[in-house]
Design a protein around this motif. Structure first.
Motif, short mmCIF file in Angstrom:
data_model
loop_
_atom_site.label_atom_id
_atom_site.label_comp_id
_atom_site.label_asym_id
_atom_site.label_seq_id
_atom_site.Cartn_x
_atom_site.Cartn_y
_atom_site.Cartn_z
N GLU A 10 0.83 -1.20 0.00
CA GLU A 10 0.00 0.00 0.00
C GLU A 10 0.87 1.26 0.00
O GLU A 10 0.57 2.24 -0.68
CB GLU A 10 -0.93 0.00 1.22
N TYR A 11 1.95 1.23 0.74
CA TYR A 11 2.88 2.36 0.75
C TYR A 11 3.48 2.58 -0.63
O TYR A 11 3.54 3.71 -1.12
CB TYR A 11 3.99 2.12 1.77
N ARG A 72 3.42 -0.40 -9.97
CA ARG A 72 2.68 -0.44 -11.24
C ARG A 72 1.83 -1.69 -11.33
O ARG A 72 0.68 -1.64 -11.80
CB ARG A 72 3.66 -0.39 -12.41
N LYS A 73 2.37 -2.80 -10.90
CA LYS A 73 1.63 -4.06 -10.96
C LYS A 73 0.41 -4.00 -10.04
O LYS A 73 -0.68 -4.47 -10.39
CB LYS A 73 2.54 -5.23 -10.58
N LEU A 74 0.59 -3.44 -8.85
CA LEU A 74 -0.52 -3.31 -7.91
C LEU A 74 -1.64 -2.44 -8.49
O LEU A 74 -2.83 -2.78 -8.39
CB LEU A 74 -0.03 -2.70 -6.60
N ILE A 75 -1.27 -1.32 -9.09
CA ILE A 75 -2.27 -0.42 -9.65
C ILE A 75 -2.98 -1.09 -10.82
O ILE A 75 -4.20 -0.94 -10.99
CB ILE A 75 -1.60 0.90 -10.08
N ARG A 76 -2.24 -1.82 -11.63
CA ARG A 76 -2.86 -2.56 -12.76
C ARG A 76 -3.90 -3.54 -12.22
O ARG A 76 -5.02 -3.63 -12.73
CB ARG A 76 -1.79 -3.28 -13.55
N ARG A 77 -3.53 -4.31 -11.21
CA ARG A 77 -4.46 -5.29 -10.64
C ARG A 77 -5.65 -4.59 -9.99
O ARG A 77 -6.78 -5.10 -10.06
CB ARG A 77 -3.72 -6.17 -9.63
N HIS A 78 -5.40 -3.47 -9.34
CA HIS A 78 -6.49 -2.71 -8.72
C HIS A 78 -7.51 -2.30 -9.77
O HIS A 78 -8.72 -2.46 -9.58
CB HIS A 78 -5.90 -1.47 -8.04
N ARG A 79 -7.05 -1.79 -10.90
CA ARG A 79 -7.96 -1.30 -11.94
C ARG A 79 -8.68 -2.45 -12.64
O ARG A 79 -9.85 -2.32 -13.01
CB ARG A 79 -7.19 -0.43 -12.92
N ALA A 100 -11.55 -3.26 -4.49
CA ALA A 100 -10.38 -3.56 -5.31
C ALA A 100 -9.09 -3.46 -4.51
O ALA A 100 -8.10 -4.12 -4.83
CB ALA A 100 -10.33 -2.65 -6.52
N CYS A 101 -9.09 -2.65 -3.46
CA CYS A 101 -7.91 -2.54 -2.60
C CYS A 101 -7.58 -3.88 -1.95
O CYS A 101 -6.41 -4.14 -1.62
CB CYS A 101 -8.14 -1.48 -1.52
N LYS A 102 -8.58 -4.74 -1.78
CA LYS A 102 -8.35 -6.06 -1.20
C LYS A 102 -7.87 -7.04 -2.28
O LYS A 102 -6.92 -7.80 -2.08
CB LYS A 102 -9.63 -6.60 -0.56
N TYR A 103 -8.51 -6.99 -3.44
CA TYR A 103 -8.22 -7.95 -4.50
C TYR A 103 -6.83 -7.77 -5.10
O TYR A 103 -6.21 -8.73 -5.55
CB TYR A 103 -9.27 -7.84 -5.61
#
Length: 215
Positions: A10-11, A72-79, A100-103
């Motif tokens: 998250e950071y 970048r990977k986290l944001i991609r998965r979030h979207r 989406a923050c969980k998934y």
């Protein structure tokens, strides 16, 4: 006790959202994450020890190449998760952001690629899943009575998304700025056939593209 891996991710995500390439101050992270300054300093030291950020005490942090790739990977998965939750599950777009923050922390590489191949190329808020964002300007910079189209919402926040959805300020909506109050006051905007007053801090998150087909 070591902080949870999800918290570390998250950071990294928040650092990237604030400044993908530049330094992010501790005060910016405190505000974005809603935690104390000592907690931010401790986490940044942990991330630096793992080679994910460059940590400068009392100044801030900068993502390393590895840290940037993780973010970048986290944001991609979030979207991708947001799109899945809104399109297939029917969750409202402001609640999809929270879910989406969980998934994003548990999605596998296989599921990520399968979703990317079967979903639209933007999240429900108009932000690109892959590639560069469409060129746009904040609603606050639009000249008076210039027709424009909402392209995306930046710095998504559930309460803001819910409010914008109530106003109809969603990607694809037609909008104009009718008037501006002095001293950084609210904007009077038209969305479709309705007029609303919108504060500049919220309006600044609404990215629009001028409609050159209209005069």
């Amino acid at each position: 006790m070591e902080q949870r891996f999800e918290s570390q991710e998250e950071y990294l995500e928040q650092i990237y959202r604030i400044s993908p390439e530049g330094r992010v101050s501790f005060s910016e992270l405190v505000k974005a994450l809603g935690v104390t300054a000592p907690s931010v300093s401790e986490m940044c030291r942990n991330l630096a020890a793992k080679g994910l950020v460059v940590y400068t005490p009392r100044v801030g942090v900068t993502l390393t190449d590895e840290g940037r790739n993780v973010a970048r990977k986290l944001i991609r998965r979030h979207r991708l998760a947001e799109r899945l939750l809104t399109d297939l599950v029917g969750l409202p777009w402001e609640r999809a952001h929270e879910e989406a923050c969980k998934y994003e922390h548990i999605m596998s590489d296989e599921v990520e690629e399968l979703l990317a191949g079967s979903l639209p190329d933007t999240c429900p808020h108009g932000n690109p899943i892959d590639g560069e964002a469409v060129e746009a300007e904040p609603l606050t910079s639009l000249n008076l009575n210039v027709p424009a189209e909402v392209v995306r919402i930046e710095r998504e926040e559930s309460r803001i998304l819910k409010y914008l959805a109530h106003l109809g300020l969603v990607p694809g909506a037609s909008v104009r700025v009718l008037d501006r109050a002095p001293l950084n006051g609210p904007l009077l905007i038209s969305v479709g056939d309705a007029n609303y007053a919108l504060g500049p801090e919220v309006a600044d998150r609404v990215m629009v593209r001028r409609d050159v087909s209209c005069k």
